[in-house]
Design a protein around this motif. Sequence first.
Motif, PDB file in Angstrom:
ATOM      1  N   UNK A   1       0.868  -1.190   0.000  1.00 55.55           N
ATOM      2  CA  UNK A   1       0.000   0.000   0.000  1.00 55.55           C
ATOM      3  C   UNK A   1       0.900   1.234   0.000  1.00 55.55           C
ATOM      4  N   UNK A   2       0.621   2.171  -0.876  1.00 58.78           N
ATOM      5  CA  UNK A   2       1.392   3.429  -0.915  1.00 58.78           C
ATOM      6  C   UNK A   2       2.858   3.207  -1.243  1.00 58.78           C
ATOM      7  N   UNK A   3       3.131   2.386  -2.257  1.00 53.44           N
ATOM      8  CA  UNK A   3       4.534   2.084  -2.615  1.00 53.44           C
ATOM      9  C   UNK A   3       5.163   3.302  -3.302  1.00 53.44           C
ATOM     10  N   UNK A   4       6.374   3.661  -2.850  1.00 56.17           N
ATOM     11  CA  UNK A   4       7.123   4.762  -3.471  1.00 56.17           C
ATOM     12  C   UNK A   4       8.530   4.246  -3.762  1.00 56.17           C
ATOM     13  N   UNK A   5       8.967   4.351  -5.015  1.00 57.54           N
ATOM     14  CA  UNK A   5      10.301   3.852  -5.372  1.00 57.54           C
ATOM     15  C   UNK A   5      11.366   4.801  -4.819  1.00 57.54           C
ATOM     16  N   UNK A   6      12.615   4.307  -4.659  1.00 53.58           N
ATOM     17  CA  UNK A   6      13.681   5.175  -4.108  1.00 53.58           C
ATOM     18  C   UNK A   6      13.866   6.461  -4.922  1.00 53.58           C
ATOM     19  N   UNK A   7      13.900   6.332  -6.259  1.00 56.04           N
ATOM     20  CA  UNK A   7      14.110   7.521  -7.104  1.00 56.04           C
ATOM     21  C   UNK A   7      12.971   8.509  -6.943  1.00 56.04           C
ATOM     22  N   UNK A   8      11.757   7.981  -6.935  1.00 52.96           N
ATOM     23  CA  UNK A   8      10.583   8.859  -6.828  1.00 52.96           C
ATOM     24  C   UNK A   8      10.548   9.525  -5.451  1.00 52.96           C
TER      25      UNK A   8
ATOM     26  N   UNK B   1      -5.527   4.736  -7.307  1.00 56.61           N
ATOM     27  CA  UNK B   1      -5.684   3.320  -7.629  1.00 56.61           C
ATOM     28  C   UNK B   1      -5.946   2.437  -6.428  1.00 56.61           C
ATOM     29  N   UNK B   2      -5.748   2.997  -5.199  1.00 62.23           N
ATOM     30  CA  UNK B   2      -6.041   2.225  -3.991  1.00 62.23           C
ATOM     31  C   UNK B   2      -7.508   2.396  -3.605  1.00 62.23           C
ATOM     32  N   UNK B   3      -7.942   1.634  -2.599  1.00 61.39           N
ATOM     33  CA  UNK B   3      -9.322   1.710  -2.130  1.00 61.39           C
ATOM     34  C   UNK B   3      -9.466   2.834  -1.092  1.00 61.39           C
ATOM     35  N   UNK B   4     -10.689   3.183  -0.803  1.00 63.20           N
ATOM     36  CA  UNK B   4     -10.967   4.266   0.154  1.00 63.20           C
ATOM     37  C   UNK B   4     -10.342   3.968   1.523  1.00 63.20           C
ATOM     38  N   UNK B   5     -10.424   2.712   1.973  1.00 58.04           N
ATOM     39  CA  UNK B   5      -9.879   2.347   3.296  1.00 58.04           C
ATOM     40  C   UNK B   5      -8.362   2.523   3.340  1.00 58.04           C
ATOM     41  N   UNK B   6      -7.695   2.430   2.185  1.00 58.64           N
ATOM     42  CA  UNK B   6      -6.234   2.555   2.158  1.00 58.64           C
ATOM     43  C   UNK B   6      -5.772   4.000   2.350  1.00 58.64           C
ATOM     44  N   UNK B   7      -6.672   4.956   2.113  1.00 62.03           N
ATOM     45  CA  UNK B   7      -6.320   6.370   2.338  1.00 62.03           C
ATOM     46  C   UNK B   7      -5.917   6.555   3.797  1.00 62.03           C
TER      47      UNK B   7
END
Length: 417
Positions: free
Chosen positions: A227-234, A395-401
């Motif tokens: 959930x909420x994946x962020x790459x190192x570069x980003x 792209x995630x669901x409401x609960x993931x916010x």
Amino acid sequence: MAEIQSYTINFGPQHPAAHGVLRLILEIEGETIRKADPHIGLLHRATEKLAETKPYNQSIGYMDRLDYVSMMCNEHGYVMAIENLLGIEVPVRAQYIRVMFDEITRILNHLMWLGAHGLDIGAMTMFLYCFREREDLMDCYEAVSGTRMHATYYRPGGVYRDLPDTMPKYSDSKFRSKKQLDRMNLAREGTLLDFIEDFTNRFPGCVDEYETLLTDNRIWKQRTVNIGVVSPDRAMQLGFTGPMLRGSGVEWDLRKKQPYDVYDRLDFDIPVGVNGDCYDRYLVRVEEMRQSNRIVKQCVDWLRDNPGPVMLDDRKIAPPNRIEMKDDMESLIHHFKLFTEGYCVPEGESYAAIEHPKGEFGVYIISDGANKPYRVKIRAAGFAHLSAMSEMVEGHMLADVVAVIGTQDIVFGEVDR
């Protein structure tokens, strides 16, 4: 099949998971988030402008109220910026005390984060566990500064006063037996350092308890893994710092890379994540609590063996001590002038950054030679993280916010400044 229509909803500011005063406008299609627009400014408290209208030493208290979960760390950045402009060196004992309280503050912050994040995602017990330990550390704040939250303990040139020789104790109550009372006061019989040492011995066991509840918990992993994946570069492009950056696998910590005070003399590790998801950021912060505990222990050992001054001996910057002030008219006048008019700081500009529990907290000050700053600009760690909210939840669901808001560990005092 019913046609799914996209619509816009408000998430917060009164929502219990919208920490503080976040108003998040979500564009959703069914349960899927298409866009998230965070609105800030609902708490705007004009800290930077207020700091420009007051003498330097009167704005330290405003710093506590920025990120009101990491009080002394905010003070540290501001005080260091002033010290750079004044060109003064802080006594070593004061540096160790600052580092010790920075790390106590880091544990306080992460406990608050873990309790609230757990509660948001449905782990009620975490909140109770974390606040049990926070209570002891809040007592340490109170012992040195007289208040449990907004300490105003760091001063340009050192700290307000040395560590106390006694700890406040629990008093008699009809709800407690003598035996209970003695057990609760057992660690409080000695000095503040004895109390902190007792805490550092107990705390790793407490962190084990938190991990037993969460780390391998199936529901916790379902709510946080990928959930909420962020790459190192980003993460670097987005200006992430602190656990948000280290969770993505970038080993960047100002305490190691640009050491300040006595961090270069201490032994600790930088925890780093692998996947850059909410679960990795959780693991990084939990390990940071263990590392902070190690640092606090080393500081306690050093402070025991090395008494000394905790404030610069410069009468232009440091006030006279209380006894002098009450006995001597000159000292009283000096004390009054120092706290009403302050001192003039040489012309110039300075940026001081510290490794705040949430990331890089920086204070940029421009001085025009007067007794108040010409310009103060605060670099709040949480601001950059919040600006990436939309990208992290698309792209995630409401609960993931809720999980993403929790993993960002934002406090609006510093975001809205």
